[in-house]
Design a protein around this motif. Structure first.
Motif, PDB file in Angstrom:
ATOM      1  N   TRP A 172      78.923  52.529   4.603  1.00  0.00           N
ATOM      2  CA  TRP A 172      78.005  53.134   6.066  1.00  0.00           C
ATOM      3  C   TRP A 172      78.391  52.202   7.355  1.00  0.00           C
ATOM      4  N   GLU A 173      79.350  51.231   6.636  1.00  0.00           N
ATOM      5  CA  GLU A 173      79.215  50.314   8.595  1.00  0.00           C
ATOM      6  C   GLU A 173      80.459  50.862   9.469  1.00  0.00           C
ATOM      7  N   HIS A 185      78.080  53.186  11.505  1.00  0.00           N
ATOM      8  CA  HIS A 185      77.079  52.998  11.828  1.00  0.00           C
ATOM      9  C   HIS A 185      77.267  51.175  12.511  1.00  0.00           C
ATOM     10  N   THR A 243      74.128  46.085  10.389  1.00  0.00           N
ATOM     11  CA  THR A 243      74.773  47.010   9.774  1.00  0.00           C
ATOM     12  C   THR A 243      73.929  46.756   8.360  1.00  0.00           C
ATOM     13  N   PHE A 276      71.810  49.776   5.442  1.00  0.00           N
ATOM     14  CA  PHE A 276      72.016  50.465   5.124  1.00  0.00           C
ATOM     15  C   PHE A 276      70.744  50.300   3.645  1.00  0.00           C
ATOM     16  N   TYR A 303      68.477  52.153   4.138  1.00  0.00           N
ATOM     17  CA  TYR A 303      68.894  53.223   3.681  1.00  0.00           C
ATOM     18  C   TYR A 303      68.466  53.426   1.750  1.00  0.00           C
TER      19      TYR A 303
END
Length: 427
Positions: free
Chosen positions: A403-404, A407, A414, A418, A421
């Motif tokens: 993810w990071e 994003h 961040t 996440f 999400y």
């Protein structure tokens, strides 16, 4: 009703329903054809206010209680945060509260019979279909409701005054007492300080890590709310590291101690003097908050800020501090050519000092550094535990790493995105 004899509580904001109901109390027996339609109009007004505020129970009593807690006058301002005061103002305030008690205790049973309006019984025993308030926080809404119930049980105006004074001590009065955060709206008449009615309910403990920056912020803020010497504060560092979250958190953590936050944007700096003039004589502590503050070379608004912080003829009030967040250490953009010998300016050092002079006016600077991989993973694990995400740790951290990368890199923001999400995918 003796409302024309009010002295201290004479200027009531939003008093139209009050005036109409008092007129009805004096004229409902007169046979005036205006009375019945006006009674229904008042019921409509009370119902609409009740829905807007989330009130239940006796909407007439809630309305009167709200008038009293919002009325900024010589007595209520003296009592805010400090409580009971001495002096002749007490006798004048008691005189007015006695009049309010007459209105408060009025028996509407005969009026509803004479005007053939039994629906008023529902208005004074109302169950709201929505418990949220568009005006106050849930805590303040419920406290005003309890105040209305306490007034109903009072045997005397003196008892009613004592209960109201305790409310002023506990919460304050008017918009500054009943709200924790504000924004500035520029009008033709000057700067309007408008309440922010939906502020994030974040606490400092919600910010995982950053213990040293939080400690410095807490120490400075606690000194300020306690009336000790404190400094203007600059929170700077990498994006997404919790600078703005920290400011929101202190607004929540120190509201009960009389701290209020006023958000000012860069283009509103010329309104600063007007804003400070409106708050300098109140018993609250005000932090003027500027988020993501930075200036390009051609922007000169920072000169207003310099003058307000330190340098103008009028001393900044003791109940006002400036807190700012920025991704730039020195706030104003700097170029290599600003350095000695890299430009044609005869006094290059003066140019550098001019650009540094603003940040030097902040007595406390706090650095928020972006997390490394390990710290990022700790933040992810802490947030996952807080929100009840039970994913296997190895899978959680692997997904967080992916993810990071897509994003914005390693940051607390961040990590929060996440987790949000993952929460969105939960049933």
């Amino acid at each position: 009703m003796r409302v024309e004899e009010l002295i201290v509580y004479k200027e009531l904001e939003g008093r139209q329903i009050f005036d109409d109901m008092v007129w009805l109390m004096d004229h409902y027996r007169s046979g005036d054809g205006r009375a019945r339609p006006l009674f229904y109009q008042c019921m409509h007004g009370l119902l609409e206010r009740g829905a807007m505020h989330g009130f239940s129970g006796n909407l007439w009593h809630c309305y009167l209680a709200e008038l009293l807690v919002n009325n900024v006058n010589s007595y209520s301002m003296a009592c805010e945060i400090r409580g009971e005061v001495d002096g002749s103002i007490n006798q004048l305030a008691l005189h007015d509260i006695a009049i309010f008690k007459e209105v408060y205790d009025f028996d509407f049973s005969e009026m509803t019979d004479v005007l053939k309006a039994p629906e008023f019984g529902t208005v004074i025993d109302y169950e709201s279909p929505v418990r949220s308030s568009k005006v106050y926080s849930t805590k303040i809404r419920d406290r005003i409701g309890r105040l209305a119930e306490q007034f109903a049980s009072c045997d005397s105006a003196l008892e009613m005054k004592a209960i109201l004074t305790e409310f002023y001590r506990e919460y304050g009065v008017g918009k500054f007492g009943l709200h924790k955060a504000f924004r500035v709206v520029h009008t033709d008449e000057g700067a309007l300080i408008d309440p922010i009615r939906n502020i994030s309910h974040v606490q400092l403990d919600d910010l995982i890590g950053y213990e040293l920056p939080k400690k410095k912020l807490i120490e400075n803020t606690e000194a300020f709310v306690a009336g000790r010497k404190a400094n203007n504060c600059l929170l700077f560092g990498d994006a997404g590291t919790g600078k703005s979250t920290s400011i929101k958190a202190i607004a929540n953590d120190y509201y009960d101690k009389g701290l209020r936050i006023i958000e000012v944007y860069k283009h509103q700096l010329e309104d600063l003097n007007d804003v400070i003039a409106q708050v300098k004589n109140r018993n609250y502590k005000f932090i003027i908050y500027m988020d993501d503050l930075s200036f390009e070379e051609f922007e000169t608004e920072y000169k207003y800020l310099k003058a307000v912080i330190e340098g103008g003829l009028e001393k900044k009030p003791n109940n006002v501090l400036i807190y700012a967040t920025s991704n730039r250490r020195h706030l104003i953009r700097e170029n290599y050519e600003d350095k000695e010998g890299r430009r044609e300016d005869m006094h290059a050092s003066d140019t550098v000092q001019e650009k540094l002079s603003l940040v030097y006016r902040f007595g406390v600077t706090i650095f928020f550094c972006g997390p490394d991989k390990k710290q990022y993973e700790e933040i992810v694990k802490g947030l996952a535990a807080r929100y009840g995400i039970t994913m296997e740790e190895e899978k959680l951290l692997a997904a967080a790493g992916k993810w990071e990368l897509a994003h914005g890199g390693l940051s607390g923001r961040t990590a929060q995105q996440f987790i949000d999400y993952l929460r969105g995918r939960m049933a």
